[in-house]
Design a protein around this motif. Structure first.
Motif, short mmCIF file in Angstrom:
data_model
loop_
_atom_site.label_atom_id
_atom_site.label_comp_id
_atom_site.label_asym_id
_atom_site.label_seq_id
_atom_site.Cartn_x
_atom_site.Cartn_y
_atom_site.Cartn_z
N ARG A 43 0.83 -1.21 0.00
CA ARG A 43 0.00 0.00 0.00
C ARG A 43 0.87 1.27 0.00
O ARG A 43 0.55 2.24 -0.67
CB ARG A 43 -0.93 0.01 1.20
N CYS A 44 1.96 1.25 0.75
CA CYS A 44 2.85 2.40 0.79
C CYS A 44 3.50 2.64 -0.57
O CYS A 44 3.60 3.78 -1.03
CB CYS A 44 3.94 2.21 1.85
N ILE A 45 3.93 1.58 -1.22
CA ILE A 45 4.55 1.72 -2.54
C ILE A 45 3.56 2.28 -3.55
O ILE A 45 3.87 3.19 -4.32
CB ILE A 45 5.12 0.36 -3.00
N VAL A 46 2.34 1.77 -3.54
CA VAL A 46 1.30 2.27 -4.45
C VAL A 46 1.03 3.73 -4.18
O VAL A 46 0.92 4.53 -5.12
CB VAL A 46 0.01 1.42 -4.33
N LEU A 48 3.05 5.95 -2.89
CA LEU A 48 4.20 6.75 -3.35
C LEU A 48 4.24 6.87 -4.87
O LEU A 48 4.56 7.92 -5.41
CB LEU A 48 5.50 6.15 -2.82
N LEU A 49 3.90 5.79 -5.56
CA LEU A 49 3.92 5.81 -7.02
C LEU A 49 2.79 6.66 -7.61
O LEU A 49 2.95 7.27 -8.66
CB LEU A 49 3.83 4.38 -7.58
N CYS A 50 1.67 6.70 -6.95
CA CYS A 50 0.49 7.41 -7.47
C CYS A 50 0.39 8.85 -6.94
O CYS A 50 -0.53 9.58 -7.34
CB CYS A 50 -0.79 6.65 -7.09
N TRP A 51 1.27 9.26 -6.07
CA TRP A 51 1.18 10.57 -5.44
C TRP A 51 1.59 11.66 -6.42
O TRP A 51 2.62 11.54 -7.11
CB TRP A 51 2.06 10.60 -4.20
N HIS A 52 0.80 12.72 -6.50
CA HIS A 52 1.11 13.86 -7.36
C HIS A 52 1.12 15.12 -6.52
O HIS A 52 0.37 15.26 -5.55
CB HIS A 52 0.03 14.04 -8.45
#
Length: 53
Positions: A43-46, A48-52
Motif C-alpha cells: 500500500r505504501c509503494i502504491v 508513493l507511485l500514485c502521489w502527485h
C-alpha cells in the motif's frame, strides 16, 4: 528475540519442539503477520507511485 521471531527466522528448530496443534497456530500467526506487513508495504509503494504534487 521473541518466540515468533524464532519461528520466522529458524522454523525448522522452533516448530519441531512443539506439539502439532501449537505448531499450526504459531505458523498461522507468523504467516498472518508477514501477510499484514507485505500488505502495508504494498500500500505504501502504491501510494508513493500514485502521489502527485
Amino acid at each position: 528475540m521473541s518466540e515468533l521471531d524464532t519461528i520466522v527466522i529458524r522454523p525448522e528448530i522452533a516448530v519441531r519442539a512443539m506439539s502439532p496443534s501449537k505448531q499450526k497456530g504459531k505458523v498461522a500467526r507468523a504467516l498472518k503477520e508477514q501477510r499484514s506487513r507485505l500488505y502495508i508495504i504494498r500500500r505504501c509503494i502504491v501510494m508513493l507511485l500514485c502521489w502527485h504534487d
